[in-house]
Write a protein that holds these residues in place. Structure first.
Motif, PDB file in Angstrom:
ATOM      1  N   TYR A 192      42.297  36.942  48.152  1.00 41.13           N
ATOM      2  CA  TYR A 192      43.690  37.325  48.336  1.00 41.13           C
ATOM      3  C   TYR A 192      44.460  37.024  47.052  1.00 41.13           C
ATOM      4  CZ  TYR A 192      42.400  37.169  53.293  1.00 41.13           C
ATOM      5  OH  TYR A 192      41.781  37.366  54.489  1.00 41.13           O
ATOM      6  N   ASP A 193      45.470  37.844  46.747  1.00 45.76           N
ATOM      7  CA  ASP A 193      46.275  37.590  45.562  1.00 45.76           C
ATOM      8  C   ASP A 193      47.432  36.650  45.895  1.00 45.76           C
ATOM      9  OD1 ASP A 193      48.166  39.101  46.895  1.00 45.76           O
ATOM     10  OD2 ASP A 193      48.090  40.802  45.521  1.00 45.76           O
ATOM     11  N   GLY A 194      48.337  36.458  44.929  1.00 46.48           N
ATOM     12  CA  GLY A 194      49.443  35.523  45.131  1.00 46.48           C
ATOM     13  C   GLY A 194      50.400  35.928  46.224  1.00 46.48           C
ATOM     14  N   LEU A 195      50.409  37.217  46.602  1.00 44.04           N
ATOM     15  CA  LEU A 195      51.228  37.675  47.722  1.00 44.04           C
ATOM     16  C   LEU A 195      50.455  37.659  49.042  1.00 44.04           C
ATOM     17  CD1 LEU A 195      53.043  40.716  46.050  1.00 44.04           C
ATOM     18  CD2 LEU A 195      53.886  38.377  46.361  1.00 44.04           C
ATOM     19  N   ARG A 196      49.245  37.091  48.982  1.00 46.50           N
ATOM     20  CA  ARG A 196      48.347  37.005  50.138  1.00 46.50           C
ATOM     21  C   ARG A 196      47.929  38.380  50.654  1.00 46.50           C
ATOM     22  NH1 ARG A 196      50.737  31.786  53.527  1.00 46.50           N
ATOM     23  NH2 ARG A 196      50.815  30.383  51.736  1.00 46.50           N
ATOM     24  N   ARG A 197      47.811  39.320  49.704  1.00 41.52           N
ATOM     25  CA  ARG A 197      47.251  40.633  50.035  1.00 41.52           C
ATOM     26  C   ARG A 197      45.752  40.579  49.788  1.00 41.52           C
ATOM     27  NH1 ARG A 197      50.595  44.420  46.067  1.00 41.52           N
ATOM     28  NH2 ARG A 197      49.527  42.976  44.652  1.00 41.52           N
ATOM     29  N   ARG A 198      44.981  40.983  50.769  1.00 41.53           N
ATOM     30  CA  ARG A 198      43.527  40.953  50.583  1.00 41.53           C
ATOM     31  C   ARG A 198      43.129  41.989  49.543  1.00 41.53           C
ATOM     32  NH1 ARG A 198      38.567  42.775  52.248  1.00 41.53           N
ATOM     33  NH2 ARG A 198      39.463  44.544  53.345  1.00 41.53           N
ATOM     34  N   GLN A 199      42.335  41.561  48.571  1.00 41.21           N
ATOM     35  CA  GLN A 199      41.902  42.434  47.498  1.00 41.21           C
ATOM     36  C   GLN A 199      40.491  42.962  47.773  1.00 41.21           C
ATOM     37  OE1 GLN A 199      43.648  43.491  44.713  1.00 41.21           O
ATOM     38  NE2 GLN A 199      45.379  42.528  45.742  1.00 41.21           N
ATOM     39  N   PRO A 200      40.303  44.285  47.708  1.00 46.64           N
ATOM     40  CA  PRO A 200      38.965  44.837  47.960  1.00 46.64           C
ATOM     41  C   PRO A 200      38.021  44.523  46.807  1.00 46.64           C
ATOM     42  CG  PRO A 200      40.459  46.567  47.244  1.00 46.64           C
ATOM     43  CD  PRO A 200      41.298  45.331  47.412  1.00 46.64           C
ATOM     44  N   CYS A 201      36.745  44.504  47.102  1.00 43.40           N
ATOM     45  CA  CYS A 201      35.722  44.270  46.091  1.00 43.40           C
ATOM     46  C   CYS A 201      35.255  45.611  45.528  1.00 43.40           C
ATOM     47  CB  CYS A 201      34.524  43.533  46.686  1.00 43.40           C
ATOM     48  SG  CYS A 201      34.953  41.939  47.433  1.00 43.40           S
ATOM     49  N   MET A 202      35.160  45.701  44.197  1.00 49.14           N
ATOM     50  CA  MET A 202      34.597  46.894  43.577  1.00 49.14           C
ATOM     51  C   MET A 202      33.136  47.052  43.980  1.00 49.14           C
ATOM     52  SD  MET A 202      36.148  46.697  39.703  1.00 49.14           S
ATOM     53  CE  MET A 202      35.168  48.111  39.189  1.00 49.14           C
ATOM     54  N   TYR A 203      32.405  45.956  43.914  1.00 50.77           N
ATOM     55  CA  TYR A 203      31.030  45.911  44.392  1.00 50.77           C
ATOM     56  C   TYR A 203      30.636  44.456  44.557  1.00 50.77           C
ATOM     57  CZ  TYR A 203      30.620  45.911  39.266  1.00 50.77           C
ATOM     58  OH  TYR A 203      30.812  45.673  37.928  1.00 50.77           O
ATOM     59  N   GLY A 204      29.463  44.245  45.116  1.00 54.53           N
ATOM     60  CA  GLY A 204      29.014  42.900  45.435  1.00 54.53           C
ATOM     61  C   GLY A 204      28.797  42.748  46.933  1.00 54.53           C
TER      62      GLY A 204
END
Length: 275
Positions: free
Chosen positions: A108-120
């Motif tokens: 999650y970023d500083g705004l607590r938005r979940r960030q998607p993974c490019m891959y992994g």
């Protein structure tokens, strides 16, 4: 011969300028750790966003917890960086477990938005006999600014949450060990944007007036406390400046070369009058 030498000089100058710009565009290796002692991170994790344990890219954070707990860590990511989060979970003894378990990491970023993974492999199911499970999430490159409606990653704090999402009820509460690490790749001007944030997205960041008061009192602000080891770049610099300068110089050299090649082609040669 003079024309050939001029063009050769222009080509060499252009190659030198592009050589200066190339490192920022081709740097695609993780940020190295300064020294072995710097790799030691926190030995415990938080259980909420507010209590997340802070560590820096290049460090290894660890924790011991009970299966079913939510573990939180936080690390800084700056403009132009592409973070890769890796987690290793050492599972309880196979004789004590009753079936497979699915583990997952979320960022999650500083705004607590979940960030998607490019891959992994963000989520993985470990068999009953497995001793460890490894997870990874490669985030998108961090941008200096973005539209308000977008979900693009911006400079600031990034939270990692680790938990088990599926397992037999009888396995809840069993102890496990976890290790978290983050490496960053500098993507440079390829993802540069115009403009920048007034301040990185750091939860609990003070207002401008409070930041000034903290500075006068010798206290560090929340933004300074959460900064990377080298401080925040604020997005003002990227290797796009080098490519722009190199392109301008090459264009000027091409103009000079074109003039040299075509000089006098449109005018008749002067012939001295007959005696």
């Amino acid at each position: 011969m003079r024309t050939v030498r001029t063009l050769a000089t222009a080509a060499l100058a252009g190659a030198a300028l592009l050589g200066l710009a190339a490192p920022g565009a081709t740097a695609d290796s993780p940020t190295p750790t300064a020294d072995p002692s710097a790799s030691a991170g926190p030995t415990e994790a938080g259980t909420t966003f507010r209590t997340a344990a802070r560590f820096l890219p290049g460090q290894q954070a660890s924790a011991q917890a009970a299966t079913g707990d939510y573990l939180y860590w936080v690390f800084p990511a700056d403009t132009g960086q592409r973070p890769t989060v890796r987690a290793t979970v050492t599972l309880p003894d196979a004789d004590l477990r009753h079936g497979s378990a699915t583990w997952r990491i979320d960022v999650y970023d500083g705004l607590r938005r979940r960030q998607p993974c490019m891959y992994g492999t963000q989520s993985r199911t470990a068999a009953k006999e497995a001793a460890t499970v490894e997870l990874a999430c490669v985030l998108r490159p961090v941008r200096a600014s973005a539209d308000a409606w977008s979900n693009d990653p911006l400079p600031g704090s990034y939270y990692v949450r680790l938990t088990v999402t599926s397992l037999p009820d009888d396995d809840l509460g069993q102890p496990f060990d976890a290790r978290i690490g983050v490496s960053t790749v500098d993507k440079g001007g390829a993802y540069a944007t115009d403009g920048g944030l007034a301040a990185p997205l750091v939860p609990g960041a003070t207002t401008a007036d409070q930041a000034e008061a903290d500075a006068d009192a010798g206290r560090s602000s929340a933004v300074e406390a959460a900064a990377p080891e080298d401080g925040w770049s604020s997005g003002w610099w990227s290797d796009r400046w080098l490519w722009t300068a190199a392109g301008g110089v090459l264009a000027a050299l091409a103009g000079v070369g074109g003039y040299v090649l075509t000089r006098g082609a449109g005018r008749p040669s002067r012939v001295p009058p007959a005696a």
